[in-house]
Design an enzyme around this catalytic site. Sequence first.
Site, mmCIF file in Angstrom:
data_model
loop_
_atom_site.group_PDB
_atom_site.id
_atom_site.type_symbol
_atom_site.label_atom_id
_atom_site.label_comp_id
_atom_site.label_asym_id
_atom_site.label_seq_id
_atom_site.Cartn_x
_atom_site.Cartn_y
_atom_site.Cartn_z
ATOM 1 N N LYS A 199 0.872 -1.191 0.000
ATOM 2 C CA LYS A 199 0.000 0.000 0.000
ATOM 3 C C LYS A 199 0.902 1.232 0.000
ATOM 4 C CE LYS A 199 -2.017 3.029 2.208
ATOM 5 N NZ LYS A 199 -1.842 4.482 1.887
ATOM 6 N N GLU A 274 9.136 0.538 11.253
ATOM 7 C CA GLU A 274 10.228 1.513 11.091
ATOM 8 C C GLU A 274 9.569 2.876 11.220
ATOM 9 O OE1 GLU A 274 13.276 0.658 10.724
ATOM 10 O OE2 GLU A 274 13.187 -1.389 9.987
ATOM 11 N N CYS A 308 13.268 9.930 8.233
ATOM 12 C CA CYS A 308 12.990 9.326 9.540
ATOM 13 C C CYS A 308 14.152 9.556 10.493
ATOM 14 C CB CYS A 308 12.710 7.850 9.383
ATOM 15 S SG CYS A 308 13.952 6.982 8.442
HETATM 16 P P1 NAP Z 1 1.835 8.004 8.223
HETATM 17 O O1 NAP Z 1 0.575 8.767 8.358
HETATM 18 O O2 NAP Z 1 2.267 7.109 9.290
HETATM 19 O O3 NAP Z 1 1.686 7.228 6.814
HETATM 20 C C1 NAP Z 1 2.510 6.187 6.422
HETATM 21 C C2 NAP Z 1 1.680 5.160 5.681
HETATM 22 O O4 NAP Z 1 0.700 4.590 6.543
HETATM 23 C C3 NAP Z 1 0.898 5.722 4.507
HETATM 24 O O5 NAP Z 1 0.849 4.769 3.469
HETATM 25 C C4 NAP Z 1 -0.470 5.945 5.126
HETATM 26 O O6 NAP Z 1 -1.511 6.069 4.205
HETATM 27 C C5 NAP Z 1 -0.601 4.731 5.983
HETATM 28 N N1 NAP Z 1 -1.610 4.865 7.046
HETATM 29 C C6 NAP Z 1 -2.092 5.988 7.623
HETATM 30 N N2 NAP Z 1 -3.017 5.697 8.574
HETATM 31 C C7 NAP Z 1 -3.113 4.347 8.607
HETATM 32 C C8 NAP Z 1 -3.887 3.427 9.377
HETATM 33 N N3 NAP Z 1 -4.736 3.840 10.321
HETATM 34 N N4 NAP Z 1 -3.720 2.107 9.152
HETATM 35 C C9 NAP Z 1 -2.863 1.671 8.216
HETATM 36 N N5 NAP Z 1 -2.120 2.493 7.446
HETATM 37 C C10 NAP Z 1 -2.229 3.820 7.637
HETATM 38 O O7 NAP Z 1 3.062 8.927 7.991
HETATM 39 P P2 NAP Z 1 3.174 10.268 7.215
HETATM 40 O O8 NAP Z 1 2.936 11.374 8.152
HETATM 41 O O9 NAP Z 1 2.409 10.197 5.958
HETATM 42 O O10 NAP Z 1 4.720 10.098 6.834
HETATM 43 C C11 NAP Z 1 5.785 10.582 7.576
HETATM 44 C C12 NAP Z 1 6.138 9.698 8.781
HETATM 45 O O11 NAP Z 1 6.781 8.498 8.404
HETATM 46 C C13 NAP Z 1 7.092 10.402 9.708
HETATM 47 O O12 NAP Z 1 6.615 10.434 11.000
HETATM 48 C C14 NAP Z 1 8.394 9.596 9.610
HETATM 49 O O13 NAP Z 1 9.134 9.577 10.759
HETATM 50 C C15 NAP Z 1 7.951 8.268 9.253
HETATM 51 N N6 NAP Z 1 8.982 7.550 8.480
HETATM 52 C C16 NAP Z 1 9.776 6.622 9.095
HETATM 53 C C17 NAP Z 1 10.751 5.937 8.407
HETATM 54 C C18 NAP Z 1 11.630 4.900 9.036
HETATM 55 O O14 NAP Z 1 12.322 4.182 8.331
HETATM 56 N N7 NAP Z 1 11.639 4.762 10.326
HETATM 57 C C19 NAP Z 1 10.927 6.199 7.046
HETATM 58 C C20 NAP Z 1 10.123 7.143 6.456
HETATM 59 C C21 NAP Z 1 9.154 7.808 7.177
HETATM 60 P P3 NAP Z 1 -1.897 7.574 3.704
HETATM 61 O O15 NAP Z 1 -0.826 7.944 2.779
HETATM 62 O O16 NAP Z 1 -3.192 7.490 3.053
HETATM 63 O O17 NAP Z 1 -1.948 8.427 4.941
#
Ligand code: NAP
Length: 501
Positions: A199, A274, A308
């Site tokens: 996804k 992650e 991240c």
């Molecule tokens: P996010 O809301 O956590 O979204 C990440 C993914 O999860 C997207 O595909 C999102 O879909 C999906 N998602 C959202 N709500 C969900 C739910 N209730 N159940 C299942 N899936 C769901 O993160 P973001 O704000 O878009 O992205 C930035 C974040 O990612 C930051 O906090 C960053 O730290 C973290 N990150 C971590 C790493 C690592 O390797 N540790 C790497 C990259 C990013 P949608 O796109 O539709 O919201």
Amino acid sequence: MAESDDSLALAAEGARNENTLRFLKSGARGLYIGGRFVPSLSGKTFETINPANERRLAMVAEGGEADIDAAVAAARKAFDHGPWPRMRPADRAKVLYRLADIVQAHTEELAELDTLDSGLMISVTRPAAQGIPDALREAASWANKVQGETYPTGTDHFSFSLREPVGVCGIIIPWNGPAVLAARKPAIALACGNTVIVKPAEQTPLSALRLAELISEAGFPEGVINIVTGFGLGAGSALANHPGVDAMSFTGSAAVGQEIVRGSAINFKKVMLELGGKSPHVIFADADLERAVPNAALGVFRNHGQMCFAGSRILVQREIYPEFAAALAKFAADMKVASPWDPDAKIGPLVSAAQFERVTGYIDLGVREGARLSAGGRLDGGKGYYVRPTVFSDVENRMRIAQEEIFGPVASLIPFDTEEEAVAKGNDTVYGLGAGIWTRDVGRAIRMSRQLRAGHVWINGYGLRNEMAPFGGFKHSGIGREGGKYSVEFYSEMKSVFISV
Ligand code: NAP
Ligand code: MG
């Protein structure tokens, strides 16, 4: 619905590759399920926007619960009855090598689609996309290394273990490295004999869908890889909560990570998370400042801070604090904020209006909390979600800008006096993804690297990566490790076998 040529030319401004434009022109993109491109069962679509000019790039199928059911059924059938988990590992590897060769001929369009969709600079997305074929080959090379062990016994029996694929794996990815994550994360799961459902993030579905076209040419048996675009609450949550999914690998925010863990309880899915960070980058007075200043700046500003492991808390020893703060502020002020296609650009737009609001909200908050704005701030007017690289100095670790993940180009400078204080402040966060240390004192570097509670410690060089080394976080930064044999451990289940002799 296809975009009109004129509106598409404006939206896709900057892209040059014929295949990029052909892909965008060919109209609404479907889901990739069971080896076929299909519309969503609800018929719904959503738009994806270019954050550099706020124009619509394409309409994409909005997968929901019913589509996830269909994808899980396809992946289940491929796992339970198809050839993929049963074929010789070398034959599985061959399909992945073939995909690597196909992708190799198309990296430029994957890079262009990511730049259009995410606003990440072409100078970042191009080398990232060029690395995908080797990442696929690296994953393929693990296919015949999914091994068990034999155990010493008496003469009464013989005992050994097998590593078998986990089954159907759900993979949810974010928007800050769309093509690379869409390719690399499933590849090792596939090498181990699993079937997958990916996804992509709603902000950046395009490169994953182009990748699906390339995947469809590589010769995977149907249902082995499925790609379902849609929203987090919808396709994402349906996947995480699905009783037919055996393992979930998630990259994203800590808040959603908690939802993934909740979803896992229904059938005890294996979970790998992650998540984010608020990583400390500690600069001692004996550091090589000529290298430390740019490294600290890029440690937080690379990818416009959407990383991240961004080193967003820069802890600087008091003796050099004024000099370091001035140099960092100058470095930030000199970074060119421009179109992601501009070869001299150092900062492009943030991924979305929501992210722009979030990041600028934190900049306003930092000012209200009493931190000193030494560089950057809002960039008002004009199209596109641009934010200047921003440095707050005299930050206190209790401030929200020093505790919460901003995920934008915002650095907090925090002074410290002693090594003990650096450790205490460095660890004073719920996160534990990365930590950087600059010093010429080897003993101190080793003491610090052992005391900082983080999954990665970088000494005199923030952000170095090695695909074989474990990647992941302590505390709220996640569960489990990815990379080489650590990924193989996650994507396989061990089985003990005993034979009476
Ligand atoms: P996010 O809301 O956590 O979204 C990440 C993914 O999860 C997207 O595909 C999102 O879909 C999906 N998602 C959202 N709500 C969900 C739910 N209730 N159940 C299942 N899936 C769901 O993160 P973001 O704000 O878009 O992205 C930035 C974040 O990612 C930051 O906090 C960053 O730290 C973290 N990150 C971590 C790493 C690592 O390797 N540790 C790497 C990259 C990013 P949608 O796109 O539709 O919201
Ligand atoms: Mg987009």
